[in-house]
Write a protein that holds these residues in place. Structure first.
Motif, short mmCIF file in Angstrom:
data_model
loop_
_atom_site.label_atom_id
_atom_site.label_comp_id
_atom_site.label_asym_id
_atom_site.label_seq_id
_atom_site.Cartn_x
_atom_site.Cartn_y
_atom_site.Cartn_z
N PRO A 147 29.03 -92.82 -3.87
CA PRO A 147 28.71 -93.46 -2.24
C PRO A 147 29.85 -93.28 -1.46
CG PRO A 147 28.84 -95.30 -4.19
CD PRO A 147 28.90 -93.92 -4.70
N ASP A 148 31.15 -93.31 -1.94
CA ASP A 148 32.36 -93.14 -1.09
C ASP A 148 32.56 -91.85 -0.73
OD1 ASP A 148 32.95 -95.78 -1.58
OD2 ASP A 148 33.88 -95.51 -3.26
N THR A 149 31.62 -90.89 -0.71
CA THR A 149 31.62 -89.33 -0.52
C THR A 149 31.05 -89.20 0.77
OG1 THR A 149 32.23 -88.45 -2.69
CG2 THR A 149 31.40 -87.17 -1.15
N VAL A 150 31.61 -88.64 1.82
CA VAL A 150 30.92 -88.02 2.84
C VAL A 150 30.98 -86.62 3.12
CG1 VAL A 150 30.72 -87.85 5.50
CG2 VAL A 150 31.53 -90.09 4.23
N VAL A 151 29.83 -85.93 3.14
CA VAL A 151 29.75 -84.21 2.73
C VAL A 151 29.53 -83.77 4.40
CG1 VAL A 151 27.42 -84.28 2.12
CG2 VAL A 151 29.10 -82.19 1.93
N ILE A 152 30.27 -82.75 5.03
CA ILE A 152 30.20 -82.42 6.24
C ILE A 152 29.97 -80.76 6.35
CG2 ILE A 152 31.06 -82.10 8.44
CD1 ILE A 152 32.76 -84.45 7.88
N ASP A 153 28.96 -80.51 6.83
CA ASP A 153 28.62 -79.07 7.07
C ASP A 153 29.13 -78.72 8.23
OD1 ASP A 153 27.22 -76.68 7.83
OD2 ASP A 153 25.33 -77.16 6.39
N MET A 154 30.25 -77.55 7.95
CA MET A 154 31.00 -76.98 9.03
C MET A 154 30.38 -75.83 9.70
SD MET A 154 33.17 -79.14 10.04
CE MET A 154 33.79 -78.13 11.01
N ARG A 155 28.98 -75.42 9.58
CA ARG A 155 28.33 -74.26 10.04
C ARG A 155 27.53 -74.82 11.34
NH1 ARG A 155 24.45 -72.62 5.97
NH2 ARG A 155 23.98 -74.87 5.80
N ASN A 156 27.01 -73.70 12.00
CA ASN A 156 26.30 -73.78 13.14
C ASN A 156 24.89 -74.47 12.82
OD1 ASN A 156 28.45 -72.56 14.63
ND2 ASN A 156 27.56 -70.45 14.24
N HIS A 157 24.44 -75.03 13.94
CA HIS A 157 23.09 -75.58 13.84
C HIS A 157 21.80 -74.74 13.24
CE1 HIS A 157 20.67 -73.62 17.12
NE2 HIS A 157 21.96 -73.52 17.66
N TYR A 158 21.77 -73.65 13.57
CA TYR A 158 20.93 -72.82 12.95
C TYR A 158 21.14 -72.29 11.64
CZ TYR A 158 24.14 -69.21 14.68
OH TYR A 158 25.59 -68.35 14.70
N GLU A 159 22.29 -72.35 11.01
CA GLU A 159 22.50 -72.16 9.41
C GLU A 159 22.14 -73.59 8.77
OE1 GLU A 159 26.63 -70.19 8.91
OE2 GLU A 159 26.63 -70.82 11.02
N TYR A 160 22.42 -74.42 9.46
CA TYR A 160 22.07 -75.92 8.83
C TYR A 160 20.61 -75.98 8.61
CZ TYR A 160 21.92 -80.98 8.22
OH TYR A 160 21.41 -82.36 7.68
N GLU A 161 19.96 -75.61 9.55
CA GLU A 161 18.46 -75.63 9.65
C GLU A 161 17.85 -75.33 8.74
OE1 GLU A 161 14.92 -75.07 13.01
OE2 GLU A 161 16.72 -74.18 13.40
N VAL A 162 17.94 -73.88 7.73
CA VAL A 162 17.34 -73.37 6.79
C VAL A 162 17.80 -73.85 5.60
CG1 VAL A 162 16.64 -71.32 8.20
CG2 VAL A 162 18.66 -71.21 6.80
N GLY A 163 19.13 -74.57 5.40
CA GLY A 163 19.47 -74.88 4.03
C GLY A 163 20.90 -75.73 4.20
N HIS A 164 20.93 -76.56 3.43
CA HIS A 164 22.23 -77.42 3.48
C HIS A 164 22.18 -78.47 2.11
CE1 HIS A 164 19.17 -79.82 5.78
NE2 HIS A 164 19.30 -80.75 4.94
N PHE A 165 23.44 -78.87 1.93
CA PHE A 165 23.40 -79.85 0.71
C PHE A 165 22.75 -80.99 0.96
CE2 PHE A 165 27.12 -76.93 -0.34
CZ PHE A 165 26.93 -76.77 -1.85
N ASP A 166 22.42 -81.79 -0.04
CA ASP A 166 21.87 -83.12 -0.05
C ASP A 166 22.98 -84.18 0.74
OD1 ASP A 166 20.05 -85.03 -0.62
OD2 ASP A 166 20.83 -85.39 -2.70
N ARG A 167 22.44 -84.73 1.63
CA ARG A 167 23.24 -85.89 2.09
C ARG A 167 24.12 -85.06 3.28
NH1 ARG A 167 26.40 -89.08 -2.14
NH2 ARG A 167 27.15 -89.81 -0.08
N ALA A 168 24.16 -83.85 3.34
CA ALA A 168 25.26 -83.32 4.50
C ALA A 168 24.98 -83.68 5.93
CB ALA A 168 24.96 -81.77 4.06
N LEU A 169 26.26 -84.04 6.48
CA LEU A 169 25.98 -84.43 7.92
C LEU A 169 25.96 -82.87 8.63
CD1 LEU A 169 28.46 -87.34 8.16
CD2 LEU A 169 25.81 -87.63 8.11
N GLU A 170 25.28 -82.98 9.78
CA GLU A 170 25.21 -81.75 10.56
C GLU A 170 26.07 -82.04 11.80
OE1 GLU A 170 22.10 -79.29 13.64
OE2 GLU A 170 21.30 -80.86 12.26
#
Length: 346
Positions: A147-170
């Motif tokens: 619970p002390d982990t924050v995961v951040i997706d550093m890709r563009n919105h259209y990349e995040y839209e089709v796939g991302h890690f569980d709990r990842a912040l867009e």
């Protein structure tokens, strides 16, 4: 001396690639290291890679190299021998594509850029040598359980839209340079958390991790080799995928399937779909998600208007798009709220 650039029509080269029967291997690699003369290094690369029939897109800058390429499979070992003969690249990790048909690129383009990743960082004190800790697939999964982990997706919105890690912040942006300060703002108040950053192949999240450390964060990690390397590792080691859906890639494939989950929707009808396509109207070329039914109904176009244009004689189409800069247009869900769904009447 051989020409150090392509001289053949782009469409002709694409057709030649599609007709190839020899298998190719798609891969990517990058490295941050100082290059004194990027132009000379670029020409050196072009000469040797062209001789090996390498296709792809490579950026060279004073800060290093960023490459996405395809190599004839029977030239793969010769390619590695050449690449590893360059001292800073000796033993470099190569991200082999996960879902590969070998039809990713059809021409070799090597360009000199100011930076291999446009970041907007002007601070002379920023140092890429001070970067976050690498994590592999197993370590990534373990950190995601905390619970002390924050995961951040550093890709563009259209990349995040089709796939991302569980709990990842867009980070809802079209560009990496906008995302860096946004990530810092989003993480204010979470300085004691484990911050994991990830991207497609590792190049963006590596720089992002260095930027977060530069801004005073302490427990910063980044996924080694990005999603591509993660997918290879979970397959090899038989561990659970915490990445859900499809990994967007910047080549002719436009995506690699990591899991069978389809988490996006068709931008025209709203049905589950995660296939990106460019509008068949070359005067538009919008990147958007389209299901197979809408692809058939709209002839691969994003709107009825574009469909009408592609049905015109080719010479008329050319006249219509004369002087139009189609740029790099992508469908943005946030912006779409201000207009009708693709294909609908206003």
């Amino acid at each position: 001396m051989a020409a150090l650039y392509n001289r053949i029509n782009n469409e002709e080269l694409k057709q030649l690639m599609l007709q190839e029967t020899e298998p190719r291997t798609t891969l990517s690699f990058y490295n941050y290291f100082h290059i004194d003369d990027p132009k000379a290094f670029r020409d050196y690369l072009y000469k040797h890679l062209d001789e090996l029939s390498v296709f792809g897109r490579i950026f060279v800058a004073h800060e290093g190299i960023n490459a996405q390429i395809s190599v004839p499979s029977n030239n793969f070992e010769a390619f590695k021998t050449f690449l590893y003969s360059i001292e800073p690249l000796n033993g470099l990790r190569l991200n082999i594509a996960v879902d590969d048909d070998g039809k990713s690129f059809w021409v070799l383009k090597i360009k000199v850029r100011e930076k291999i990743v446009a970041d907007g960082i002007a601070d002379p004190n920023f140092n890429m040598n001070t970067k976050g800790k690498y994590v592999n697939a197993k370590e990534m999964n373990q950190l995601l359980e905390s619970p002390d982990t924050v995961v951040i997706d550093m890709r563009n919105h259209y990349e995040y839209e089709v796939g991302h890690f569980d709990r990842a912040l867009e980070i809802p942006s079209d560009t990496f340079r906008e995302q860096l300060p946004m990530a810092v703002d989003m993480m204010k108040g979470n300085e004691d958390k484990n911050i994991i950053m990830y991207c497609t192949g590792g190049i963006r999240c590596e720089k992002a991790s260095a930027y977060m450390l530069h801004k005073g964060f302490k427990n910063v990690f980044h996924l080694e080799g990005g999603i591509i390397n993660y997918a290879q590792q979970i397959k090899k080691e038989g561990i659970e995928s915490k990445f859900i859906g499809k990994n967007f890639v910047f080549d002719n494939r436009l995506g690699e399937r990591i899991t069978e989950d389809v988490i996006a929707k068709c931008h025209q009808c709203g049905k589950p779909a995660d296939t990106h396509t460019n509008c068949a109207n070359d005067g538009c070329h919008l990147l958007f998600i389209q299901c197979s039914d809408c692809a058939k109904a709209y002839d691969g176009c994003c709107t009825v208007e574009c469909q009408t244009i592609v049905q015109m004689p080719y010479e008329e189409q050319k006249k219509l798009r004369a002087g139009i800069d189609k740029g790099n247009q992508v469908f943005n869900k946030a912006k779409a709220r201000l207009r009708p769904r693709l294909g609908e009447e206003a």
